[in-house]
Design an enzyme around this catalytic site. Sequence first.
Site, PDB file in Angstrom:
ATOM      1  CB  CYS A  52      26.467  53.062 -10.152  1.00 18.46           C
ATOM      2  SG  CYS A  52      25.087  53.320 -11.266  1.00 18.46           S
ATOM      3  N   GLY A  69      26.695  46.692 -10.006  1.00 26.97           N
ATOM      4  CA  GLY A  69      25.925  46.971 -11.212  1.00 26.97           C
ATOM      5  C   GLY A  69      26.399  46.081 -12.338  1.00 26.97           C
ATOM      6  CG  ASN A  91      27.149  54.765  -6.243  1.00 23.93           C
ATOM      7  OD1 ASN A  91      26.064  54.235  -6.412  1.00 23.93           O
ATOM      8  ND2 ASN A  91      27.877  54.596  -5.161  1.00 23.93           N
ATOM      9  N   GLY A  92      24.387  56.606  -7.282  1.00 21.25           N
ATOM     10  CA  GLY A  92      23.401  57.178  -6.371  1.00 21.25           C
ATOM     11  C   GLY A  92      22.229  57.779  -7.105  1.00 21.25           C
ATOM     12  CB  CYS A  98      23.746  53.636   2.582  1.00 25.92           C
ATOM     13  SG  CYS A  98      22.769  52.187   2.124  1.00 25.92           S
ATOM     14  CE1 TYR A 156      22.287  40.880  -1.011  1.00 26.74           C
ATOM     15  CE2 TYR A 156      21.572  42.939  -2.012  1.00 26.74           C
ATOM     16  CZ  TYR A 156      21.834  41.589  -2.113  1.00 26.74           C
ATOM     17  OH  TYR A 156      21.659  40.957  -3.302  1.00 26.74           O
ATOM     18  CB  SER A 160      24.870  38.604   0.839  1.00 28.75           C
ATOM     19  OG  SER A 160      23.513  38.232   0.683  1.00 28.75           O
ATOM     20  CG  ASP A 202      17.902  36.249   3.380  1.00 28.38           C
ATOM     21  OD1 ASP A 202      19.028  36.656   3.055  1.00 28.38           O
ATOM     22  OD2 ASP A 202      16.999  36.019   2.551  1.00 28.38           O
ATOM     23  CG  ASP A 203      21.389  39.771   3.453  1.00 29.21           C
ATOM     24  OD1 ASP A 203      20.401  40.256   2.882  1.00 29.21           O
ATOM     25  OD2 ASP A 203      22.239  39.075   2.881  1.00 29.21           O
ATOM     26  CB  CYS A 229      16.155  53.220  -1.068  1.00 26.50           C
ATOM     27  SG  CYS A 229      17.673  54.184  -1.197  1.00 26.50           S
ATOM     28  CB  CYS A 287      20.812  56.503   5.657  1.00 28.59           C
ATOM     29  SG  CYS A 287      19.214  56.426   4.774  1.00 28.59           S
ATOM     30  CB  CYS A 327      15.011  51.238   3.393  1.00 25.05           C
ATOM     31  SG  CYS A 327      16.631  50.754   3.967  1.00 25.05           S
TER      32      CYS A 327
HETATM   33  S1  SF4 Z   1      17.106  54.218   2.493  1.00 23.16           S
HETATM   34 FE1  SF4 Z   1      18.110  52.243   3.009  1.00 23.16          FE
HETATM   35  S2  SF4 Z   1      19.091  51.562   1.110  1.00 23.16           S
HETATM   36 FE2  SF4 Z   1      18.583  53.742   0.864  1.00 23.16          FE
HETATM   37  S3  SF4 Z   1      20.423  54.867   1.490  1.00 23.16           S
HETATM   38 FE3  SF4 Z   1      19.131  54.715   3.322  1.00 23.16          FE
HETATM   39  S4  SF4 Z   1      19.801  52.788   4.353  1.00 23.16           S
HETATM   40 FE4  SF4 Z   1      20.606  52.760   2.262  1.00 23.16          FE
END
Ligand code: SF4
Length: 494
Positions: free
Chosen positions: A36, A62, A136-137, A272, A278, A319, A381-382, A418, A468, A471
């Site tokens: 979002c 979104g 958002n989140g 993140c 991306y 992107s 690609d990203d 994620c 973070c 993922c």
């Molecule tokens: S897991 Fe990946 S997509 Fe989710 S917040 Fe962490 S870095 Fe971002």
Amino acid sequence: MSRERGAEVGATAQWSDAASGGPGRGDVDDRPREECGVVGLFNVADAAQLTYRGLFALQHRGQESAGRAYVAASGRDILVDKGMGLVSEVLTEPGPPDARLAIGHVRYSTTGTSSLDNAQPLLMRSRFGPMALAHNGNLTNHAGLRRTLEARGAIFQTSSDSEVLAHLVAHGVAQRWLTALEGGAHQLVGGFAYVVLTPTSLVALRDPHGIRPLVVGTRGGGVVVASETAGLDAMGADYLRDVDPGEMLVVGEQGLSTRRPWGPLPAGPTPCAFELVYFSRPDSRSHGQSVHRTRRALGRQLWEEQPADADVVVGVPDSSLPAAMGYAEAAGLPLDFGLVKNRYVGRTFIVPNQNGRTDSVALKLSAVEDVVAGRRVVLVDDSLVRGTTAARLVQLLRQAGAQAVHMRIASPPYTHPCHYGIDTSRSRELAAASLSRPELLKRIGADSLGYLSQAGLQAALPGQGEWCLACFGAGYPVPIPPEEELAPVEGGLP
Ligand code: SF4
């Protein structure tokens, strides 16, 4: 009173590509979807109309629903306009010119269904008066909180996790609204950013790890917040700073003040990384530089780690183009537009089955024969999440005569779902989690496949802090709930 115009808007809305010029939502079909975007304005002239502009700039975050809440001319109540569809389809009226307080939201559902009930802002009335919020989140502990609140008599109006905070406020024991909000926020766990509106105040709240972004700026002496700086730019606001991880920024008649619902933070922030890989717009700024510049750095680092014997570099529009540019710069190879995008094809993530999804790639992207025929192509690609789009792009390049296609990914293998607001909640959706590297190479049909390493990603990201990278397999900075606590993701991909 609350005005919810969504039912009529939703009945006529047509799905179409995001018009914001963002980083390419809908360019490809198997990327994770952003959760979002939010904006908020306090004491800003024409706040309702500016909300439209801010949300328009954040449309890439979104596209399922959009909405705004603003304080009525009486100054005592909050009005809401929201509906299913794009910002331009939902917010068709400019809004009252005298509104000076407003919040706004664009949504892609990660928990809760894609329906008007879940469109935001949510308007709640409690003993403290009206309150609107936009989120958002994802709250990783929302299922437990919801059960507890329902046992206390709370009646939820939506299936979204966002509503939990409103009930925590209403059911809190505090006598003052801000104390109740602070107490409610203290109970939230996950990656999230909230904007909260009352008839006399705006609150911006960011999770203690700073996973989801939120920035604050100023316009004409008023205060403006947004998920990205591109939102501030669109609202004519000057960037002041990021909302701190764990900060509850309160803007009211007394000015600005900060509360810390979680107290002193035990660990450093972990924003993140995928926002920079991306999600965020390339013209947004993070850690002192544009996202575009960061993506070029990712591309340069990718060349250092994964060179390829090739004649031309091609990026996946839109992107991945900055990363392709960085790769070409470092490699000393020409960058060319070997893939072009049809900008008038509708969004593809609502295509209901895999065959339809794969075909939609060919509708949306096509290869330029003049650029690729007889040449060895590096396709940058990203990210590579589910792998179906990559396979189709390699096929398109080969059909256009490419002699070889070397796939290079400007991020590490996406191996873990994620749980902080992105729609990849199941490992089995993730190609790098379920296939060995040779199997993945076979699936996409390229001559070689190379990823950026975790260390390479961290080296290319701006700033000195941690990120973070959950993922990408680096561990979850916030504990994730057991499987049975995870709500099914609606609107995600099969
Ligand atoms: S897991 Fe990946 S997509 Fe989710 S917040 Fe962490 S870095 Fe971002």
